[in-house]
Design a protein around this motif. Sequence first.
Motif, mmCIF file in Angstrom:
data_model
loop_
_atom_site.group_PDB
_atom_site.id
_atom_site.type_symbol
_atom_site.label_atom_id
_atom_site.label_comp_id
_atom_site.label_asym_id
_atom_site.label_seq_id
_atom_site.Cartn_x
_atom_site.Cartn_y
_atom_site.Cartn_z
ATOM 1 N N ALA A 90 1.780 47.086 17.690
ATOM 2 C CA ALA A 90 0.377 47.153 17.339
ATOM 3 C C ALA A 90 -0.150 48.385 18.008
ATOM 4 O O ALA A 90 0.027 48.792 19.163
ATOM 5 N N ARG A 91 -1.179 49.099 17.270
ATOM 6 C CA ARG A 91 -1.544 50.293 17.737
ATOM 7 C C ARG A 91 -3.164 50.203 17.803
ATOM 8 O O ARG A 91 -3.608 49.953 16.565
ATOM 9 N N MET A 92 -3.799 49.936 18.872
ATOM 10 C CA MET A 92 -5.171 49.381 18.970
ATOM 11 C C MET A 92 -6.077 50.810 19.383
ATOM 12 O O MET A 92 -6.028 50.932 20.545
ATOM 13 N N PRO A 93 -6.795 51.168 18.525
ATOM 14 C CA PRO A 93 -7.622 52.402 18.926
ATOM 15 C C PRO A 93 -8.751 51.884 19.804
ATOM 16 O O PRO A 93 -9.737 50.917 19.110
ATOM 17 N N ILE A 94 -8.841 52.244 21.064
ATOM 18 C CA ILE A 94 -10.196 51.739 21.893
ATOM 19 C C ILE A 94 -11.179 52.776 21.781
ATOM 20 O O ILE A 94 -10.862 54.054 22.240
ATOM 21 N N THR A 95 -12.283 52.631 21.268
ATOM 22 C CA THR A 95 -13.257 53.397 21.157
ATOM 23 C C THR A 95 -13.420 54.460 22.213
ATOM 24 O O THR A 95 -13.751 53.989 23.429
ATOM 25 N N ASP A 96 -13.571 55.728 21.788
ATOM 26 C CA ASP A 96 -13.963 56.898 22.745
ATOM 27 C C ASP A 96 -12.717 56.972 23.764
ATOM 28 O O ASP A 96 -13.054 58.137 24.603
ATOM 29 N N LEU A 97 -11.806 56.244 23.968
ATOM 30 C CA LEU A 97 -10.611 56.374 24.940
ATOM 31 C C LEU A 97 -9.305 56.654 24.424
ATOM 32 O O LEU A 97 -8.717 57.840 24.662
ATOM 33 N N GLY A 98 -8.784 56.090 23.404
ATOM 34 C CA GLY A 98 -7.441 56.601 22.854
ATOM 35 C C GLY A 98 -6.808 55.128 22.235
ATOM 36 O O GLY A 98 -7.655 54.367 22.114
ATOM 37 N N THR A 99 -5.583 55.207 22.051
ATOM 38 C CA THR A 99 -4.964 54.064 21.288
ATOM 39 C C THR A 99 -3.914 53.559 22.135
ATOM 40 O O THR A 99 -3.186 53.975 22.920
ATOM 41 N N TRP A 100 -4.082 52.282 22.289
ATOM 42 C CA TRP A 100 -3.218 51.165 23.302
ATOM 43 C C TRP A 100 -2.088 50.695 22.384
ATOM 44 O O TRP A 100 -2.446 50.105 21.311
ATOM 45 N N THR A 101 -0.802 51.111 22.524
ATOM 46 C CA THR A 101 0.131 50.631 21.946
ATOM 47 C C THR A 101 1.396 49.629 22.441
ATOM 48 O O THR A 101 1.586 49.865 23.594
ATOM 49 N N TYR A 102 1.535 48.614 21.640
ATOM 50 C CA TYR A 102 2.590 47.656 22.415
ATOM 51 C C TYR A 102 3.236 46.833 21.277
ATOM 52 O O TYR A 102 2.822 46.804 20.086
ATOM 53 N N LYS A 103 3.951 45.941 21.661
ATOM 54 C CA LYS A 103 4.888 45.197 20.766
ATOM 55 C C LYS A 103 4.794 43.790 20.927
ATOM 56 O O LYS A 103 4.630 43.367 22.039
ATOM 57 N N SER A 104 4.726 43.227 19.939
ATOM 58 C CA SER A 104 4.588 41.616 19.891
ATOM 59 C C SER A 104 5.288 41.013 18.776
ATOM 60 O O SER A 104 5.921 41.664 18.172
ATOM 61 N N GLU A 105 5.192 39.720 18.602
ATOM 62 C CA GLU A 105 5.895 38.957 17.575
ATOM 63 C C GLU A 105 5.068 37.741 16.826
ATOM 64 O O GLU A 105 4.390 37.308 17.567
ATOM 65 N N LEU A 106 5.277 37.930 15.561
ATOM 66 C CA LEU A 106 4.504 36.538 14.724
ATOM 67 C C LEU A 106 5.421 35.631 14.360
ATOM 68 O O LEU A 106 6.354 35.977 13.678
ATOM 69 N N PRO A 107 5.258 34.504 14.804
ATOM 70 C CA PRO A 107 6.186 33.172 14.660
ATOM 71 C C PRO A 107 5.533 32.579 13.569
ATOM 72 O O PRO A 107 4.165 32.369 13.133
ATOM 73 N N LEU A 108 6.334 32.034 12.501
ATOM 74 C CA LEU A 108 5.788 31.265 11.389
ATOM 75 C C LEU A 108 6.717 30.191 11.245
ATOM 76 O O LEU A 108 8.074 30.202 11.444
ATOM 77 N N ARG A 109 5.962 29.210 10.723
ATOM 78 C CA ARG A 109 6.726 27.628 10.596
ATOM 79 C C ARG A 109 6.318 26.968 9.482
ATOM 80 O O ARG A 109 5.054 27.166 8.788
ATOM 81 N N GLU A 110 7.406 26.510 8.751
ATOM 82 C CA GLU A 110 7.076 25.844 7.320
ATOM 83 C C GLU A 110 6.233 24.645 7.648
ATOM 84 O O GLU A 110 6.737 23.743 8.466
ATOM 85 N N GLN A 111 5.268 24.325 6.920
ATOM 86 C CA GLN A 111 4.420 23.046 6.891
ATOM 87 C C GLN A 111 5.062 22.157 6.112
ATOM 88 O O GLN A 111 5.857 22.127 5.199
ATOM 89 N N GLY A 112 4.543 20.610 6.169
ATOM 90 C CA GLY A 112 5.139 19.654 5.316
ATOM 91 C C GLY A 112 5.098 19.614 4.013
ATOM 92 O O GLY A 112 5.796 19.023 3.155
ATOM 93 N N ASP A 113 4.173 20.635 3.354
ATOM 94 C CA ASP A 113 3.841 20.599 2.121
ATOM 95 C C ASP A 113 4.715 21.723 1.598
ATOM 96 O O ASP A 113 4.398 22.072 0.355
#
Length: 521
Positions: free
Chosen positions: A100-123
């Motif tokens: 994630a590169r998050m541009p914060i107005t007038d300051l700069g870009t905050w960069t970090y890493k994360s994870e997106l979990p996904l799960r199958e639903q009943g349908d």
Amino acid sequence: MAAVGVVLAVGAGGAYAAGVGPFARGDAGPDPAALEQARAFLADWAGGRLPSAAARTTSPGTAQEVLGNFTAGLDISKPNLTAAQPLLAEDGTVTVPFTARMPITDLGTWTYKSELPLREQGDGSWKVDWRLSLVHPRLSETEKFRLEREETGAPEATDREGVMLTTDEYPSLGPVLGQVGGAGAGPRGAVRLVDRVTGEVERTEARFGEAPEDGSGDDGPVRTTLDADWQSAAEQALAREADGKNAALVALRIDNGEILAVANSPSSGFNRAVSGTYAPGSTWKIVTSTALLLKGAVGLDDVVDCPKYLTVGKQFHNVETSEFPGASFRKDFTESCNTAFISLRGKLGDGQLGEVAAKYFGVGQEWRVGIPSYDGSVPVPRDETEKAASMIGQGRVQANPLIMASVTATAVSGTFHQPTITAGDTGGTTTTPLPAHVVAQLRELMRATVTDGTARVLADLPGEVGAKTGTAEVSEEQDNNGWMVAYRGNVAVACVVEEGVTGGGSAGPVVHSLLTAVPES
């Protein structure tokens, strides 16, 4: 300053977000439906379509509230979210790491890493398994983030000759003057992790605009490298020729990288010229040509056919579906033939374009400009379609006018000079000079583009003027961005006009107006 941010990136829902995914497809890999849902969630989040993003999760109401509070509370303009290879667990769940590169107005870009979990639903459908930690690994029921700004005020600044620069006389410097000062001082702030109940700071996640240790930012006006004549001409060119569209322009010296003008339209808010992230379109063919010429993979007079269409996973075409049967590589460059350049993709390794961009042009390295800047990105293509797109400055290739002015200066001189707007530290980059024969070929190609190609709008200017136009796709709902880069004497220029349709028709008149107003230097 106004919280305005225009970040044109694949993560923000660009044309390639839907058609060229960041995921490798394999028979034993994760369910394609899960990957499609992950891709759609990231695109919606980045594009500000929070209700749509939230609907792709297992907790839509909470997700929409949290995503909204996170971006608004931290003054994040538009996120740039880049997914990595997905992981398939034994229980069938899928995890998609992302940056994630998050541009914060007038300051700069905050960069970090994360994870997106996904799960199958009943349908049988897939949803993002909502949890606070997917937004940021440290976001939880007990901790949240807080943005703290330090009011510093805009320092007084002068141009290179000591002429005072004010936003009254040079409105386009509004986003710039508040960022210069001493050895890079300007707006300062931090993102803190705090206890939700007590508000006590537990850690600092990111800092922006640290004050100079020697206090040099408080000792009188800051002398910049800007030139009042160039700055005035740049602002007038945008006002006169950009037709009220969002646009940006940078002019810099070829011999040392000193920035002569930074102009934005509108003149307040986001500094598109230096911090924007755009697909550079066909102006990037300067870098692609460099990679091909360095390898001896093509000669200027070699025949490289230019058909209307070429399919590499998706159909690529030329502007206005033009074609040039039996064209030479020189003709392909001057007429900006997409299909010809894409047909040469096999001549380069998958990561070679990015390697050349970093090694010779400094793109993607850390630049110390004197104000916050985005320094470019040329990721390794994830498939043949994305590789084809990167050959013509699309896909996930990202730049801005500062980067493309520097690319132009490097191409025609052979040596990268760190762009700078102050006399601060310009270290941090390590590059290799281009061979003289490659420089001569690039200059020949760019000059021919003015005399015989898509940059004919500059043909009436005196002296040796070389250029390259660009047309960059954004999305199916928006017109293409128009680009032009040019050199004359010791100055390189780059201009982008959002939704300008073509480079020659939109950015071309801006560059022509600028070069007409200022004598050759």
